[in-house]
Design a protein around this motif. Sequence first.
Motif, PDB file in Angstrom:
ATOM      1  N   LEU A  40     -12.881  12.154  -1.987  1.00  0.00           N
ATOM      2  CA  LEU A  40     -11.743  13.034  -1.940  1.00  0.00           C
ATOM      3  C   LEU A  40     -11.018  13.487  -3.261  1.00  0.00           C
ATOM      4  N   GLU A  41     -10.677  14.660  -3.785  1.00  0.00           N
ATOM      5  CA  GLU A  41     -10.207  15.238  -4.727  1.00  0.00           C
ATOM      6  C   GLU A  41      -8.571  14.363  -4.828  1.00  0.00           C
ATOM      7  N   GLU A  42      -8.507  13.801  -6.120  1.00  0.00           N
ATOM      8  CA  GLU A  42      -7.218  13.147  -6.272  1.00  0.00           C
ATOM      9  C   GLU A  42      -6.029  14.204  -6.200  1.00  0.00           C
ATOM     10  N   PRO A  43      -4.902  13.994  -5.443  1.00  0.00           N
ATOM     11  CA  PRO A  43      -3.867  14.874  -5.627  1.00  0.00           C
ATOM     12  C   PRO A  43      -2.964  14.636  -6.873  1.00  0.00           C
ATOM     13  N   ASP A  44      -1.756  15.005  -6.965  1.00  0.00           N
ATOM     14  CA  ASP A  44      -0.855  14.852  -7.937  1.00  0.00           C
ATOM     15  C   ASP A  44      -0.584  13.430  -7.954  1.00  0.00           C
ATOM     16  N   GLU A  45      -0.466  12.898  -9.486  1.00  0.00           N
ATOM     17  CA  GLU A  45       0.036  11.497  -9.446  1.00  0.00           C
ATOM     18  C   GLU A  45       0.803  10.834  -8.589  1.00  0.00           C
ATOM     19  N   GLY A  46       0.602   9.782  -8.083  1.00  0.00           N
ATOM     20  CA  GLY A  46       1.749   9.327  -7.115  1.00  0.00           C
ATOM     21  C   GLY A  46       1.647   9.626  -5.846  1.00  0.00           C
ATOM     22  N   PHE A  47       0.766  10.536  -5.502  1.00  0.00           N
ATOM     23  CA  PHE A  47       0.892  11.048  -4.193  1.00  0.00           C
ATOM     24  C   PHE A  47      -0.512  10.719  -3.729  1.00  0.00           C
ATOM     25  N   GLY A  48      -0.871   9.360  -3.331  1.00  0.00           N
ATOM     26  CA  GLY A  48      -1.753   9.050  -2.583  1.00  0.00           C
ATOM     27  C   GLY A  48      -2.939   8.990  -3.640  1.00  0.00           C
ATOM     28  N   THR A  49      -2.783   8.461  -4.841  1.00  0.00           N
ATOM     29  CA  THR A  49      -3.956   8.503  -5.657  1.00  0.00           C
ATOM     30  C   THR A  49      -4.848   7.033  -5.259  1.00  0.00           C
ATOM     31  N   HIS A  50      -6.079   7.179  -5.702  1.00  0.00           N
ATOM     32  CA  HIS A  50      -6.853   5.828  -5.679  1.00  0.00           C
ATOM     33  C   HIS A  50      -6.710   5.210  -4.441  1.00  0.00           C
ATOM     34  N   THR A  51      -6.697   6.261  -3.084  1.00  0.00           N
ATOM     35  CA  THR A  51      -6.334   5.448  -1.716  1.00  0.00           C
ATOM     36  C   THR A  51      -7.675   5.077  -1.410  1.00  0.00           C
ATOM     37  N   LEU A  52      -8.824   5.546  -1.834  1.00  0.00           N
ATOM     38  CA  LEU A  52     -10.237   5.247  -1.069  1.00  0.00           C
ATOM     39  C   LEU A  52     -11.092   5.012  -2.373  1.00  0.00           C
ATOM     40  N   PRO A  53     -12.165   3.995  -2.100  1.00  0.00           N
ATOM     41  CA  PRO A  53     -13.012   3.913  -2.992  1.00  0.00           C
ATOM     42  C   PRO A  53     -14.053   4.998  -2.864  1.00  0.00           C
ATOM     43  N   LEU A  54     -14.578   5.251  -4.255  1.00  0.00           N
ATOM     44  CA  LEU A  54     -15.727   6.257  -3.917  1.00  0.00           C
ATOM     45  C   LEU A  54     -16.982   5.696  -3.391  1.00  0.00           C
ATOM     46  N   THR A 114       0.492   4.635   0.996  1.00  0.00           N
ATOM     47  CA  THR A 114       0.322   6.113   0.457  1.00  0.00           C
ATOM     48  C   THR A 114       1.570   6.887   0.436  1.00  0.00           C
ATOM     49  N   ARG A 115       2.086   7.153  -0.950  1.00  0.00           N
ATOM     50  CA  ARG A 115       3.203   8.026  -0.733  1.00  0.00           C
ATOM     51  C   ARG A 115       2.703   9.542  -0.477  1.00  0.00           C
ATOM     52  N   ILE A 116       3.404  10.438   0.420  1.00  0.00           N
ATOM     53  CA  ILE A 116       2.730  11.691   0.684  1.00  0.00           C
ATOM     54  C   ILE A 116       3.652  12.579   0.154  1.00  0.00           C
ATOM     55  N   THR A 117       4.745  12.433   0.143  1.00  0.00           N
ATOM     56  CA  THR A 117       5.726  13.359  -0.475  1.00  0.00           C
ATOM     57  C   THR A 117       6.918  12.409  -1.089  1.00  0.00           C
ATOM     58  N   ASP A 118       7.829  13.273  -1.665  1.00  0.00           N
ATOM     59  CA  ASP A 118       8.969  12.521  -2.508  1.00  0.00           C
ATOM     60  C   ASP A 118       9.530  11.578  -1.788  1.00  0.00           C
ATOM     61  N   ARG A 119       9.585  11.768  -0.213  1.00  0.00           N
ATOM     62  CA  ARG A 119      10.528  10.984   0.625  1.00  0.00           C
ATOM     63  C   ARG A 119       9.583  10.158   1.801  1.00  0.00           C
ATOM     64  N   ILE A 120       8.310  10.917   1.899  1.00  0.00           N
ATOM     65  CA  ILE A 120       7.509   9.981   3.019  1.00  0.00           C
ATOM     66  C   ILE A 120       6.355   9.224   2.329  1.00  0.00           C
ATOM     67  N   VAL A 121       6.318   7.980   3.204  1.00  0.00           N
ATOM     68  CA  VAL A 121       5.506   6.943   2.634  1.00  0.00           C
ATOM     69  C   VAL A 121       4.880   6.376   3.938  1.00  0.00           C
ATOM     70  N   ILE A 122       3.521   6.196   3.829  1.00  0.00           N
ATOM     71  CA  ILE A 122       2.823   5.691   5.057  1.00  0.00           C
ATOM     72  C   ILE A 122       2.328   4.098   4.616  1.00  0.00           C
ATOM     73  N   LYS A 123       2.870   3.357   5.287  1.00  0.00           N
ATOM     74  CA  LYS A 123       2.493   1.809   5.189  1.00  0.00           C
ATOM     75  C   LYS A 123       1.849   1.225   6.612  1.00  0.00           C
ATOM     76  N   PRO A 124       0.461   0.710   6.188  1.00  0.00           N
ATOM     77  CA  PRO A 124       0.005  -0.006   7.111  1.00  0.00           C
ATOM     78  C   PRO A 124       0.489  -1.222   7.606  1.00  0.00           C
ATOM     79  N   ASP A 125       0.378  -1.632   8.643  1.00  0.00           N
ATOM     80  CA  ASP A 125       1.156  -2.889   9.178  1.00  0.00           C
ATOM     81  C   ASP A 125       0.741  -4.114   8.393  1.00  0.00           C
ATOM     82  N   TRP A 126      -0.588  -4.068   7.955  1.00  0.00           N
ATOM     83  CA  TRP A 126      -0.955  -5.419   7.105  1.00  0.00           C
ATOM     84  C   TRP A 126      -0.715  -5.160   5.752  1.00  0.00           C
TER      85      TRP A 126
END
Length: 304
Positions: A40-54, A114-126
């Motif tokens: 996946l192309e990396e979005p702007d810094e801080g918005f879900g960067t390095h979420t998945l390994p290549l 993963t931070r998606i916006t300046d307000r919304i963050v997705i947090k896995p349970d684990w």
Amino acid sequence: MKFKKITAAFETKNIPLAEELICDLFFSFNLKGVVCNVPLEEPDEGFGTHTLPLPDRNSIVGYFPDIDSSDIILKKIKTRSMELTQFGIQVTIEVEIVDEKDWADAWKTYFNVTRITDRIVIKPDWKDYDPEPDDIVIHLDPGMAFGTGTHPTTAMCIRMIQQFLVPGAEFLDVGTGSGILMIAAAGLGAKRMTGIDIDEVAVEISKKNLEKNKVSPLLYSLACTTLDQTPEKTYDLIAANIIAQVIVDVMPDLERRIAPGGVAILSGIIRERKPDVLAALETSNLHIYHETNEGDWVALAVKR
């Protein structure tokens, strides 16, 4: 129970198109736990960067029960995958028999906060996370449903929901998956939410995730159904994070459900399929109000 793990390894010059077509193929045979191993192309810094390994190679993985009819399904999947050569996509199908416990949690290694916006963050349970004061934290366990929020199509949807949802709005989520868009809408002040999906498992997981995020059951309804079977009431904001062909098919039903001044967010559109969506919009007397792109994916906000 034993499951067949199906890996569709592929080679192509157009990875997003292959991703869309193979996922559509898997979903058409009701495969579960679908994971896309693509860069996946990396979005702007801080918005879900390095979420998945290549990934070592491009592939789509899915699972279905190892029962008497599974060999028939597998044969059909192989036949349909061979037809993708017309799009310049060479697919190799690999099959492995696994126990449910061996795969149900394996994908969790790759799903991080993963931070998606300046307000919304997705947090896995684990995973642990110390939120900022203004964060809207979505606690998520996608289970077997498709959609963790880290894919560009879902992330663009969430950003548009934050942009266009007015507190007190009525919200419709077409293809609710894990329920992530409904949870985001609730956090942003939606008055009432409706989620539909054709997959019973997705509907059940959506319900669990809404409960996990303490969204009052008085604020939402969920149903395993298609859009044309829902009442023709109107909504201030509609999200349809599905594939382009399905968006085209349901466009007349979407148009009838947009309230005056309302917005529909259409995502899951690969660039090559955008002209098809534009043609359907014109037929339905809808126009593009806002457009955003990430990599080869397009998301549109449309109005009457």
